[in-house]
Write a protein that holds these residues in place. Structure first.
Motif, mmCIF file in Angstrom:
data_model
loop_
_atom_site.group_PDB
_atom_site.id
_atom_site.type_symbol
_atom_site.label_atom_id
_atom_site.label_comp_id
_atom_site.label_asym_id
_atom_site.label_seq_id
_atom_site.Cartn_x
_atom_site.Cartn_y
_atom_site.Cartn_z
ATOM 1 N N GLU A 13 0.858 -1.190 0.000
ATOM 2 C CA GLU A 13 0.000 0.000 0.000
ATOM 3 C C GLU A 13 0.893 1.237 0.000
ATOM 4 N N GLU A 14 0.758 2.041 -1.041
ATOM 5 C CA GLU A 14 1.621 3.199 -1.241
ATOM 6 C C GLU A 14 1.540 4.225 -0.116
ATOM 7 N N ILE A 15 0.340 4.620 0.248
ATOM 8 C CA ILE A 15 0.185 5.660 1.272
ATOM 9 C C ILE A 15 0.872 5.243 2.567
ATOM 10 N N GLU A 16 0.679 3.998 2.955
ATOM 11 C CA GLU A 16 1.261 3.528 4.206
ATOM 12 C C GLU A 16 2.784 3.495 4.135
ATOM 13 N N ALA A 17 3.314 2.857 3.123
ATOM 14 C CA ALA A 17 4.772 2.711 3.034
ATOM 15 C C ALA A 17 5.467 4.059 2.893
ATOM 16 N N ILE A 18 5.024 4.868 1.960
ATOM 17 C CA ILE A 18 5.717 6.126 1.681
ATOM 18 C C ILE A 18 5.516 7.134 2.807
ATOM 19 N N SER A 19 4.329 7.198 3.392
ATOM 20 C CA SER A 19 4.103 8.111 4.525
ATOM 21 C C SER A 19 5.015 7.778 5.689
ATOM 22 N N ILE A 20 5.116 6.499 5.990
ATOM 23 C CA ILE A 20 5.967 6.084 7.108
ATOM 24 C C ILE A 20 7.418 6.452 6.838
ATOM 25 N N VAL A 21 7.916 6.094 5.660
ATOM 26 C CA VAL A 21 9.304 6.406 5.313
ATOM 27 C C VAL A 21 9.545 7.916 5.369
ATOM 28 N N ASP A 22 8.654 8.685 4.775
ATOM 29 C CA ASP A 22 8.799 10.146 4.725
ATOM 30 C C ASP A 22 8.834 10.764 6.116
ATOM 31 N N ILE A 23 7.857 10.440 6.943
ATOM 32 C CA ILE A 23 7.765 11.058 8.273
ATOM 33 C C ILE A 23 8.949 10.653 9.153
ATOM 34 N N VAL A 31 15.970 5.180 7.671
ATOM 35 C CA VAL A 31 15.014 4.165 7.232
ATOM 36 C C VAL A 31 15.649 3.384 6.093
ATOM 37 N N VAL A 32 15.616 2.074 6.215
ATOM 38 C CA VAL A 32 16.129 1.198 5.168
ATOM 39 C C VAL A 32 14.951 0.403 4.617
ATOM 40 N N ILE A 33 14.697 0.587 3.323
ATOM 41 C CA ILE A 33 13.654 -0.173 2.642
ATOM 42 C C ILE A 33 14.312 -1.423 2.075
ATOM 43 N N ALA A 34 13.800 -2.588 2.473
ATOM 44 C CA ALA A 34 14.364 -3.856 2.028
ATOM 45 C C ALA A 34 13.332 -4.614 1.200
ATOM 46 N N GLY A 35 13.635 -4.818 -0.075
ATOM 47 C CA GLY A 35 12.743 -5.578 -0.946
ATOM 48 C C GLY A 35 12.883 -7.071 -0.698
ATOM 49 N N LEU A 36 11.820 -7.790 -0.984
ATOM 50 C CA LEU A 36 11.875 -9.241 -0.845
ATOM 51 C C LEU A 36 12.657 -9.885 -1.983
ATOM 52 N N HIS A 37 12.945 -9.095 -3.023
ATOM 53 C CA HIS A 37 13.734 -9.594 -4.154
ATOM 54 C C HIS A 37 14.534 -8.440 -4.743
ATOM 55 N N ASP A 38 15.488 -8.760 -5.598
ATOM 56 C CA ASP A 38 16.278 -7.741 -6.288
ATOM 57 C C ASP A 38 15.385 -6.925 -7.211
ATOM 58 N N GLY A 39 15.811 -5.702 -7.491
ATOM 59 C CA GLY A 39 15.064 -4.841 -8.421
ATOM 60 C C GLY A 39 13.950 -4.089 -7.739
ATOM 61 N N TYR A 40 13.138 -3.429 -8.559
ATOM 62 C CA TYR A 40 12.059 -2.614 -7.995
ATOM 63 C C TYR A 40 10.950 -3.478 -7.422
ATOM 64 N N ILE A 41 10.219 -2.872 -6.496
ATOM 65 C CA ILE A 41 9.041 -3.488 -5.890
ATOM 66 C C ILE A 41 7.844 -2.673 -6.381
ATOM 67 N N GLU A 42 6.835 -3.346 -6.909
ATOM 68 C CA GLU A 42 5.670 -2.651 -7.458
ATOM 69 C C GLU A 42 4.515 -2.670 -6.463
ATOM 70 N N SER A 43 3.944 -1.491 -6.233
ATOM 71 C CA SER A 43 2.855 -1.340 -5.271
ATOM 72 C C SER A 43 1.550 -1.901 -5.824
ATOM 73 N N ALA A 44 0.523 -1.852 -5.002
ATOM 74 C CA ALA A 44 -0.802 -2.329 -5.393
ATOM 75 C C ALA A 44 -1.363 -1.553 -6.578
ATOM 76 N N ARG A 45 -0.933 -0.321 -6.759
ATOM 77 C CA ARG A 45 -1.443 0.519 -7.842
ATOM 78 C C ARG A 45 -0.377 0.883 -8.866
ATOM 79 N N GLY A 46 0.655 0.072 -8.959
ATOM 80 C CA GLY A 46 1.634 0.218 -10.021
ATOM 81 C C GLY A 46 2.773 1.200 -9.784
ATOM 82 N N VAL A 47 2.915 1.744 -8.576
ATOM 83 C CA VAL A 47 4.044 2.616 -8.266
ATOM 84 C C VAL A 47 5.261 1.722 -8.030
ATOM 85 N N LYS A 48 6.353 2.042 -8.694
ATOM 86 C CA LYS A 48 7.564 1.229 -8.562
ATOM 87 C C LYS A 48 8.557 1.931 -7.635
ATOM 88 N N VAL A 49 9.032 1.204 -6.637
ATOM 89 C CA VAL A 49 9.985 1.724 -5.666
ATOM 90 C C VAL A 49 11.249 0.871 -5.734
#
Length: 182
Positions: A13-23, A31-49
């Motif tokens: 969920e974009e709002i949750e993840a990005i709001s938390i990281v930002d604040i 804050v360290v964002i750790a993906g479950l796999h290499d490369g970008y992680i795609e949100s529920a609505r297609g935002v790539k992080v």
């Protein structure tokens, strides 16, 4: 400086993840964002992080807290990942802060750390939390576990994390500067 791990799975969920990281970063928390796999992680609505690292490279001892964002199928992807559950259990057993928002508290329940605690979640996940004292509050704290309800409570959840890690004064400053009402 406090340091927080935010595992990200495809379908978050974009709002949750990005709001938390930002604040948290506004508060000077690393804050360290750790993906479950290499490369970008795609949100529920297609935002790539692009995560900072992968879950395989993190060590619980290097962090003060782990925070799981919700969203679907992101929460299910976190819940299926044994590396995530192992990290949750390690953080919890060492008395470190452990948090989850929206559907993600059910990952904490699956990891065995919510039993008998006060907790909240997105309303449709209430029955997946097991034996908890369920509260319909924006943010619920019970010892070293923080839970929250969903996208609309993400900022208040993040501010509570800031309060726990850096202090109420810093949380109040950010709340004033961003005009959030918690």
């Amino acid at each position: 400086m406090a340091k927080v791990l935010v595992p990200l799975a495809d379908g978050f969920e974009e709002i949750e993840a990005i709001s938390i990281v930002d604040i948290l970063r506004r508060a000077g928390i690393e804050v360290v964002i750790a993906g479950l796999h290499d490369g970008y992680i795609e949100s529920a609505r297609g935002v790539k992080v692009i995560p900072d690292t992968t879950i395989d490279k993190v060590k619980a001892d290097e962090f003060d807290m782990i925070v799981l964002p919700g969203g679907q199928p992101g929460t299910d992807n976190l819940n299926k990942d044994e590396r995530v559950k192992k990290l949750i259990q390690e953080f919890y057993s060492k008395g470190k802060l452990t948090g989850a928002i929206c559907a993600a508290p059910y990952v904490l329940a699956s990891a065995g750390i919510l039993q008998g605690k006060k907790a909240t979640s997105y309303p449709t996940y209430k029955d997946k939390l097991g034996d908890v004292n369920y509260l319909e509050e924006a943010v619920v704290e019970d010892s070293n576990v923080l839970t929250s309800r969903g996208p609309g409570t993400a900022a208040c959840f993040a501010l509570k994390i800031v309060e726990k890690l850096v202090g109420k004064e810093k949380a109040d400053q950010i709340q004033q500067a961003t005009l959030f009402k918690c």
